[in-house]
Design a protein around this motif. Structure first.
Motif, PDB file in Angstrom:
ATOM      1  N   GLU A  36       0.844  -1.193   0.000  1.00 54.07           N
ATOM      2  CA  GLU A  36       0.000   0.000   0.000  1.00 54.07           C
ATOM      3  C   GLU A  36       0.878   1.242   0.000  1.00 54.07           C
ATOM      4  O   GLU A  36       1.879   1.314   0.707  1.00 54.07           O
ATOM      5  N   VAL A  37       0.502   2.214  -0.814  1.00 53.05           N
ATOM      6  CA  VAL A  37       1.247   3.467  -0.921  1.00 53.05           C
ATOM      7  C   VAL A  37       0.250   4.614  -0.860  1.00 53.05           C
ATOM      8  O   VAL A  37      -0.683   4.674  -1.666  1.00 53.05           O
ATOM      9  N   GLY A  38       0.451   5.512   0.077  1.00 54.02           N
ATOM     10  CA  GLY A  38      -0.431   6.672   0.222  1.00 54.02           C
ATOM     11  C   GLY A  38      -0.148   7.716  -0.843  1.00 54.02           C
ATOM     12  O   GLY A  38       0.888   7.696  -1.517  1.00 54.02           O
ATOM     13  N   ALA A  39      -1.066   8.650  -0.985  1.00 52.15           N
ATOM     14  CA  ALA A  39      -0.955   9.678  -2.019  1.00 52.15           C
ATOM     15  C   ALA A  39       0.298  10.530  -1.848  1.00 52.15           C
ATOM     16  O   ALA A  39       0.987  10.839  -2.825  1.00 52.15           O
ATOM     17  N   ALA A  40       0.637  10.923  -0.622  1.00 47.55           N
ATOM     18  CA  ALA A  40       1.817  11.758  -0.393  1.00 47.55           C
ATOM     19  C   ALA A  40       3.098  11.005  -0.747  1.00 47.55           C
ATOM     20  O   ALA A  40       4.006  11.572  -1.366  1.00 47.55           O
ATOM     21  N   ALA A  41       3.173   9.736  -0.375  1.00 44.94           N
ATOM     22  CA  ALA A  41       4.362   8.936  -0.684  1.00 44.94           C
ATOM     23  C   ALA A  41       4.494   8.745  -2.191  1.00 44.94           C
ATOM     24  O   ALA A  41       5.594   8.803  -2.741  1.00 44.94           O
ATOM     25  N   TRP A  42       3.402   8.503  -2.873  1.00 45.51           N
ATOM     26  CA  TRP A  42       3.441   8.302  -4.325  1.00 45.51           C
ATOM     27  C   TRP A  42       3.875   9.590  -5.025  1.00 45.51           C
ATOM     28  O   TRP A  42       4.692   9.563  -5.944  1.00 45.51           O
ATOM     29  N   THR A  43       3.351  10.726  -4.578  1.00 44.32           N
ATOM     30  CA  THR A  43       3.721  12.014  -5.159  1.00 44.32           C
ATOM     31  C   THR A  43       5.212  12.276  -4.963  1.00 44.32           C
ATOM     32  O   THR A  43       5.904  12.719  -5.890  1.00 44.32           O
ATOM     33  N   ALA A  44       5.730  11.980  -3.768  1.00 51.26           N
ATOM     34  CA  ALA A  44       7.156  12.162  -3.498  1.00 51.26           C
ATOM     35  C   ALA A  44       7.997  11.226  -4.367  1.00 51.26           C
ATOM     36  O   ALA A  44       9.047  11.630  -4.892  1.00 51.26           O
ATOM     37  N   PHE A  45       7.566  10.004  -4.543  1.00 51.72           N
ATOM     38  CA  PHE A  45       8.272   9.049  -5.393  1.00 51.72           C
ATOM     39  C   PHE A  45       8.339   9.557  -6.832  1.00 51.72           C
ATOM     40  O   PHE A  45       9.409   9.577  -7.450  1.00 51.72           O
ATOM     41  N   LEU A  46       7.214   9.978  -7.364  1.00 50.43           N
ATOM     42  CA  LEU A  46       7.194  10.470  -8.751  1.00 50.43           C
ATOM     43  C   LEU A  46       8.071  11.696  -8.908  1.00 50.43           C
ATOM     44  O   LEU A  46       8.768  11.841  -9.923  1.00 50.43           O
ATOM     45  N   ALA A  47       8.055  12.586  -7.922  1.00 50.92           N
ATOM     46  CA  ALA A  47       8.911  13.785  -7.987  1.00 50.92           C
ATOM     47  C   ALA A  47      10.380  13.377  -8.009  1.00 50.92           C
ATOM     48  O   ALA A  47      11.190  13.953  -8.735  1.00 50.92           O
ATOM     49  N   GLY A  48      10.734  12.376  -7.224  1.00 51.00           N
ATOM     50  CA  GLY A  48      12.115  11.915  -7.173  1.00 51.00           C
ATOM     51  C   GLY A  48      12.583  11.266  -8.463  1.00 51.00           C
ATOM     52  O   GLY A  48      13.712  11.512  -8.911  1.00 51.00           O
ATOM     53  N   VAL A  49      11.756  10.449  -9.072  1.00 51.54           N
ATOM     54  CA  VAL A  49      12.201   9.746 -10.282  1.00 51.54           C
ATOM     55  C   VAL A  49      12.135  10.622 -11.522  1.00 51.54           C
ATOM     56  O   VAL A  49      12.778  10.325 -12.525  1.00 51.54           O
ATOM     57  N   THR A  50      11.398  11.700 -11.489  1.00 48.37           N
ATOM     58  CA  THR A  50      11.319  12.584 -12.657  1.00 48.37           C
ATOM     59  C   THR A  50      12.184  13.837 -12.517  1.00 48.37           C
ATOM     60  O   THR A  50      12.314  14.595 -13.457  1.00 48.37           O
TER      61      THR A  50
END
Length: 53
Positions: A36-50
């Protein structure tokens, strides 16, 4: 039923990571389990990989 999506960059459709919004992340080879991944964690992940694109 969740809509699981595979990356468009997955060269091998049977060995990749899948994502379902609001659900989490799973390995396509073991679809019964997911993380499970929350919205804030997913947003941070996408920001990091892009960030360095």
């Amino acid at each position: 039923m969740a809509e699981w999506r595979k990356s468009t960059r997955s060269a091998n459709a049977s060995a990749c990571v899948e994502v379902a919004i609001g659900i989490g992340i799973r390995d396509s080879k073991a679809p019964a389990a997911h993380v499970e991944v929350g919205a804030a964690a997913w947003t941070a992940f996408l920001a990091g990989v892009t960030r360095d694109r």
